[in-house]
Design a protein around this motif. Structure first.
Motif, PDB file in Angstrom:
ATOM      1  N   SER A 183       0.833  -1.207   0.000  1.00  0.00           N
ATOM      2  CA  SER A 183       0.000   0.000   0.000  1.00  0.00           C
ATOM      3  C   SER A 183       0.868   1.258   0.000  1.00  0.00           C
ATOM      4  CB  SER A 183      -0.922   0.011   1.220  1.00  0.00           C
ATOM      5  OG  SER A 183      -1.835  -1.057   1.162  1.00  0.00           O
ATOM      6  N   GLU A 184       2.019   1.185   0.696  1.00  0.00           N
ATOM      7  CA  GLU A 184       2.905   2.340   0.759  1.00  0.00           C
ATOM      8  C   GLU A 184       3.397   2.760  -0.628  1.00  0.00           C
ATOM      9  OE1 GLU A 184       3.182   0.147   4.664  1.00  0.00           O
ATOM     10  OE2 GLU A 184       3.093  -0.367   2.518  1.00  0.00           O
TER      11      GLU A 184
ATOM     12  N   GLU B 136       2.626   6.265  -2.459  1.00  0.00           N
ATOM     13  CA  GLU B 136       3.701   7.132  -2.917  1.00  0.00           C
ATOM     14  C   GLU B 136       3.427   7.615  -4.344  1.00  0.00           C
ATOM     15  OE1 GLU B 136       7.434   8.894  -1.677  1.00  0.00           O
ATOM     16  OE2 GLU B 136       5.761   7.901  -0.669  1.00  0.00           O
TER      17      GLU B 136
ATOM     18  N   ASN C  39      -6.693   7.296   5.020  1.00  0.00           N
ATOM     19  CA  ASN C  39      -5.685   7.149   3.966  1.00  0.00           C
ATOM     20  C   ASN C  39      -5.647   8.328   3.011  1.00  0.00           C
ATOM     21  OD1 ASN C  39      -4.845   4.754   5.034  1.00  0.00           O
ATOM     22  ND2 ASN C  39      -5.877   3.456   3.531  1.00  0.00           N
TER      23      ASN C  39
ATOM     24  N   ALA D 196       1.823  12.716   2.550  1.00  0.00           N
ATOM     25  CA  ALA D 196       2.917  12.201   1.717  1.00  0.00           C
ATOM     26  C   ALA D 196       3.297  13.218   0.640  1.00  0.00           C
ATOM     27  CB  ALA D 196       2.509  10.877   1.079  1.00  0.00           C
TER      28      ALA D 196
ATOM     29  N   LEU E 176      -1.279   3.928   8.073  1.00  0.00           N
ATOM     30  CA  LEU E 176      -0.559   4.623   7.011  1.00  0.00           C
ATOM     31  C   LEU E 176      -0.472   6.119   7.277  1.00  0.00           C
ATOM     32  CD1 LEU E 176      -1.860   2.766   3.818  1.00  0.00           C
ATOM     33  CD2 LEU E 176       0.476   2.767   4.739  1.00  0.00           C
TER      34      LEU E 176
ATOM     35  N   LEU F  93       2.236   6.683   9.808  1.00  0.00           N
ATOM     36  CA  LEU F  93       3.548   6.485   9.185  1.00  0.00           C
ATOM     37  C   LEU F  93       3.952   7.709   8.374  1.00  0.00           C
ATOM     38  CD1 LEU F  93       5.948   4.664   8.307  1.00  0.00           C
ATOM     39  CD2 LEU F  93       4.469   3.838   6.451  1.00  0.00           C
ATOM     40  N   GLN F  94       3.015   8.224   7.573  1.00  0.00           N
ATOM     41  CA  GLN F  94       3.319   9.403   6.760  1.00  0.00           C
ATOM     42  C   GLN F  94       3.574  10.630   7.634  1.00  0.00           C
ATOM     43  OE1 GLN F  94       4.011   9.349   3.695  1.00  0.00           O
ATOM     44  NE2 GLN F  94       3.152   7.390   3.003  1.00  0.00           N
TER      45      GLN F  94
END
Length: 497
Positions: free
Chosen positions: A25-26, A30, A58, A65, A93, A96-97
């Motif tokens: 998914s990352e 991106e 997301n 991102a 996610l 993480l971003q």
């Protein structure tokens, strides 16, 4: 031809890429973020300060991102997150971003006002999965974001817009540009959602559904590249009989214009012969305005033999434009419904008369197209016009399947539903076409294309597309205020070249 997905279908496609194809998914995220940054730099080349209004899902992760990528390129990037991300209440996610963006120097502000000095801002609050109304303090946050008076780029879809049908769920953010990923979504194409999108750019981010899925019946959008496949064929050695006979039953007394527009459109579409069956008092108008058309007239009483003779001559019948709803019109309509043995297009007053007894469609019939606008569909379905506006796709598909007819549901973004097959959402056309007579031109185009041996499943969506393109050319020449059906007719030769 482009495939159109709902939010749920888009999520399924995304899930298949990660679970079945093994693509993280990352990586997909991106690519989505890169697509946003590329479009931002393309559309706003002088912008250096970029803001992001992020949610905890997301979609917010996509926006953060993008801020990280831009920060690494030297942009001044600031992010306002609605919700407490430190409590890790969002998706994995997005957290993480958030961590990566902090590491490269993205500034996270605690108030919306912290974005006020930006040149461009990203709307990354909700994506295609939104299914509930925007409520509470978030409404105020949406208003504060809009009040920044800055150019807005929506990430995938403007927040607050339903990806399935274009409804605005409580309140929505109006974008100047929407960068959507992989597939178009219905909410970007239907009003009022379309009005919130600004320019829509579709970007490939590496998400693919299985080929067999895209080949199945579903929601589609025609493009110029599809025209050769859809247009009827012309061939050497042909004559006027090769391209069909269209009978236009239209134009009650003082309504001759509707018959003229429909007949002209049928002729301009390439039909071999067109005959107008109309009130005898329209004789001089029809003959002077459409001299290419044959003419048959009726008086104040039903002439069954004359109508039957004309029906037997026709390859396609168009009934309804300007027909009226008086006693004689009703008799003509009933007789045609009883005797018809050819494909038919129903428009305008034929639909109003049909609404008195929709069960007439349950009789055996050949290829049949109906072309209701919102109010006419409301009468056919016995619901409110607002309900039709909010459920255009589902209502068109339901009616098409129930009665085995192709439905062209006309609105600012028209929907064409073929029974148990594709549904087409049209992207051509403009508000200059919101004028009397425009629908008569469309009905004539459909019938003319069908006369040339084109089945309704192709003739109807093609006619809607060409009608809108002709309208767009007319707008370029005359503007939205001065254009009308005459100007639309004048551009048909261009779009059919």
């Amino acid at each position: 031809m482009l495939t159109v997905l709902t939010g749920r279908q888009m999520q399924d496609a995304d899930r298949q890429m990660t679970e079945k194809m093994g693509i993280p998914s990352e990586l997909l995220m991106e690519r989505a973020a890169l697509a946003v940054t590329e479009e931002l730099k393309k559309h706003y080349p002088s912008a250096r300060k970029i803001g992001v209004f992020s949610g905890l899902g997301n979609n917010g992760a996509d926006g953060i991102a993008a801020a990280r990528i831009l920060a690494l390129e030297g942009f001044d990037c600031r992010v306002y997150i609605y919700g407490n991300i430190e409590e890790k209440k969002g998706t994995g996610l997005v957290y993480l971003q958030y961590q990566m963006a902090k590491n490269v120097g993205v500034t996270f502000v605690e108030e919306m006002a912290g974005l006020s000095a930006c040149d461009v801002v990203l709307d990354a609050v909700f994506g295609t999965g939104l299914s509930r109304p925007v409520e509470g303090d978030l409404v105020n946050a949406f208003h504060a974001f809009q009040d920044l008076k800055l150019p807005i780029i929506a990430v995938d879809i403007p927040s607050g817009v339903s990806s399935s049908d274009g409804r605005v769920l409580g309140t929505g953010i109006r974008a100047d540009l929407t960068v959507t990923f992989a597939y178009l979504k219905a909410g970007l194409l239907l009003f009022p959602g379309k009005d919130y999108c600004g320019e829509v750019v579709l970007r490939d981010v590496g998400i693919r559904r299985p080929i067999e899925e895209d080949r199945k019946a579903g929601r589609k959008v025609l493009e110029d590249s599809d025209l050769d496949e859809f247009k009827p064929r012309r061939f050497a050695g042909s004559n006027k009989g090769s391209y069909g006979h269209v009978l236009v039953i239209a134009g009650s007394y003082c309504m001759a214009g509707a018959a003229c527009f429909s007949a002209k459109a049928a002729l301009l579409s390439g039909a071999g012969l067109v005959k107008v069956l109309t009130d005898e008092r329209n004789r001089e108008i029809i003959q002077s305005q459409v001299p290419e058309a044959l003419l048959s007239v009726y008086g104040t009483r039903l002439n069954k033999q004359e109508i039957e003779r004309n029906l037997s001559w026709a390859d396609v019948v168009l009934i309804g434009p300007g027909l009226g709803q008086n006693s004689l019109s009703r008799q003509i309509f009933r007789l045609v419904m009883e005797e018809i043995q050819t494909p038919m297009v129903m428009d305008a007053d034929a639909l109003n008369l049909l609404s008195e007894d929709v069960s007439l469609l349950q009789r055996p019939h050949l290829d049949l197209v109906i072309t209701p606008h919102i109010a006419e569909m409301a009468r056919l379905k016995k619901v409110s016009p607002s309900y039709v506006s909010e459920h255009m796709i589902s209502l068109a598909e339901e009616f098409a399947n129930d009665y085995q007819v192709t439905v062209v549901l006309k609105n600012a973004a028209s929907v064409t539903a073929v029974p148990f097959s594709n549904t087409y959402i049209n992207r051509t056309g403009n508000n200059g076409m919101s004028t009397g007579g425009s629908g008569d031109v469309l009905a004539g185009l459909i019938s003319g294309l069908m006369a040339q041996h084109l089945p309704s499943e192709k003739a109807a969506p093609l006619a809607v597309y060409l009608h809108g393109k002709a309208g767009d050319l007319a707008r370029e020449k005359f503007g939205v205020y001065a254009m009308g059906p005459v100007e639309i007719l004048g551009e048909i030769h261009e779009v059919l070249t």
